[in-house]
Design an enzyme around this catalytic site. Structure first.
Site, short mmCIF file in Angstrom:
data_model
loop_
_atom_site.label_atom_id
_atom_site.label_comp_id
_atom_site.label_asym_id
_atom_site.label_seq_id
_atom_site.Cartn_x
_atom_site.Cartn_y
_atom_site.Cartn_z
N ASN A 195 0.87 -1.18 0.00
CA ASN A 195 0.00 0.00 0.00
C ASN A 195 0.90 1.23 0.00
OD1 ASN A 195 -1.80 2.04 0.46
ND2 ASN A 195 -2.41 1.37 2.53
N TRP A 196 0.98 1.86 -1.16
CA TRP A 196 1.92 2.99 -1.29
C TRP A 196 1.39 4.24 -0.61
CZ3 TRP A 196 4.05 3.03 -7.05
CH2 TRP A 196 4.65 1.78 -7.31
N LYS A 197 0.12 4.26 -0.26
CA LYS A 197 -0.51 5.45 0.35
C LYS A 197 -0.27 6.67 -0.56
CE LYS A 197 -0.11 3.19 4.78
NZ LYS A 197 0.01 3.28 6.23
N HIS B 137 -9.39 1.26 5.22
CA HIS B 137 -8.11 1.45 5.90
C HIS B 137 -8.32 2.40 7.08
CE1 HIS B 137 -3.98 2.54 6.71
NE2 HIS B 137 -3.62 1.48 6.02
N GLU C 107 -6.66 4.78 8.16
CA GLU C 107 -6.43 6.20 7.85
C GLU C 107 -7.66 6.82 7.19
OE1 GLU C 107 -2.83 5.49 5.64
OE2 GLU C 107 -1.81 4.97 7.51
N GLU D 166 -5.02 -4.74 10.68
CA GLU D 166 -4.00 -3.72 10.89
C GLU D 166 -4.27 -3.00 12.21
OE1 GLU D 166 -2.22 -2.55 6.78
OE2 GLU D 166 -3.86 -1.20 7.26
N GLY E 138 2.87 2.48 10.79
CA GLY E 138 3.81 3.58 10.61
C GLY E 138 4.53 3.97 11.89
N SER F 211 3.89 -1.92 10.32
CA SER F 211 5.34 -1.97 10.52
C SER F 211 5.96 -3.32 10.17
CB SER F 211 5.71 -1.57 11.96
OG SER F 211 5.27 -0.25 12.23
N GLY G 222 3.01 -1.08 4.25
CA GLY G 222 3.05 0.35 3.95
C GLY G 222 4.46 0.78 3.60
N GLY G 223 5.14 1.41 4.55
CA GLY G 223 6.47 1.99 4.32
C GLY G 223 7.44 1.09 3.58
P1 13P Z 1 3.29 0.49 7.66
O1 13P Z 1 3.79 -0.82 7.06
O2 13P Z 1 3.99 1.69 7.12
O3 13P Z 1 3.22 0.44 9.14
O4 13P Z 1 1.77 0.64 7.14
C1 13P Z 1 0.91 -0.42 7.23
C2 13P Z 1 -0.33 -0.07 6.49
O5 13P Z 1 -1.06 0.81 6.88
C3 13P Z 1 -0.60 -0.80 5.24
O6 13P Z 1 -1.89 -0.55 4.77
#
Ligand code: 13P
Length: 252
Positions: free
Chosen positions: A9-11, A98, A100, A170, A176, A215, A236-237
């Site tokens: 997930n590149w956000k 998600h 967020e 999640e 993050g 993470s 994510g990251g």
């Molecule tokens: P991180 O891997 O950056 O913690 O993010 C997880 C995430 O929200 C994937 O959708």
């Protein structure tokens, strides 16, 4: 045997040229990779057409996902992107719910239920995200919160529809933050999620992939993915660095 999946997930990260470079690197690193892991990337909307073409032209073994879609089919909804538009560009998946989006954009069970149906009607699969906040875990309400998130949306589907869903657990406190759930915490929750789904849908629950997100990185993926009820990760990251993303895939 359930599917194994790693989704990036590149956000809201990367400009298009950076996204193109990242896909090229993924292509290079996966060319010789023998894996039974299904690889998914979810770039920003603005990249989907271009990256979709690249993936197709280079016959990459990577599927495309979007990070969200509209809760309406089409029409006067300025700024929205429909499930049909995404399907038309080659998306197979749409991430929905998600944390967020729940937190910053007021995503709720009603809009998520509409979105899930629109995604399913297009023949795509939702990657449905659930997870508790830190204060909910600290007050031991995490099971209750997650169960309610499932009941409010997934329980309203029919079994054949549910069978198309991927669930992503999640925990909000792990996203993050560098703070990962332990492999045992993840496994405990994943087994619980499967039970809650099974209470309503019986054996369908056995085949639903449940991904862990929060993470996740090459150094902890192996232990987490080694757990019985963990079928992969939503990353994510670490999905923004090709080596790390592929390292996570290789952890299976
Ligand atoms: P991180 O891997 O950056 O913690 O993010 C997880 C995430 O929200 C994937 O959708």
């Amino acid at each position: 045997m359930r599917r194994k999946i790693v989704a990036g997930n590149w956000k809201m990260n990367t400009l298009l040229p950076e996204g193109e470079l990242l896909v090229k690197q993924i292509e290079f690193l996966t060319k010789e990779l023998e894996t039974d892991v299904e690889i998914i990337i979810a770039p920003p909307f603005t990249h989907i057409a271009t990256l979709g073409k690249y993936i197709k032209d280079y016959e990459m073994n990577v599927s495309l996902a979007a990070q969200n879609c509209a809760d309406q089919e089409h029409g006067a909804y300025t700024g929205e992107v429909s499930a049909k538009m995404l399907h038309n560009l080659g998306c197979k998946y749409v991430i929905l719910g998600h944390s967020e989006r729940r937190e910053y954009y007021g995503e709720n069970s009603e809009s998520l239920y509409k979105k899930i149906n629109l995604v399913l009607n297009e023949g795509m699969s939702p990657i449905f995200c659930i997870g508790e906040r830190l204060e909910e875990r600290e007050s031991s309400r995490h099971f209750e919160v997650v169960s309610q998130q499932i009941k409010d949306v997934l329980y309203r589907l029919r079994g054949v529809e549910l069978a198309k869903v991927i669930v992503a657990y999640e925990p909000v406190w792990a996203i993050g933050t560098g703070k990962t759930a332990t492999a045992d915490q993840a496994d405990e929750m994943h087994a619980y999620i499967r039970r809650v789904i099974g209470d309503k849908f019986g054996d369908y629950s056995e085949n639903i992939p449940i991904l862990y997100g929060g993470s996740c990185k090459p150094s902890n993926a192996k232990e987490i993915f080694g757990k019985e009820d963990v079928d992969g990760g939503l990353i994510g990251g670490a999905s923004l660095v090709a080596q790390d993303f592929i390292g996570i895939i290789k952890s299976f």
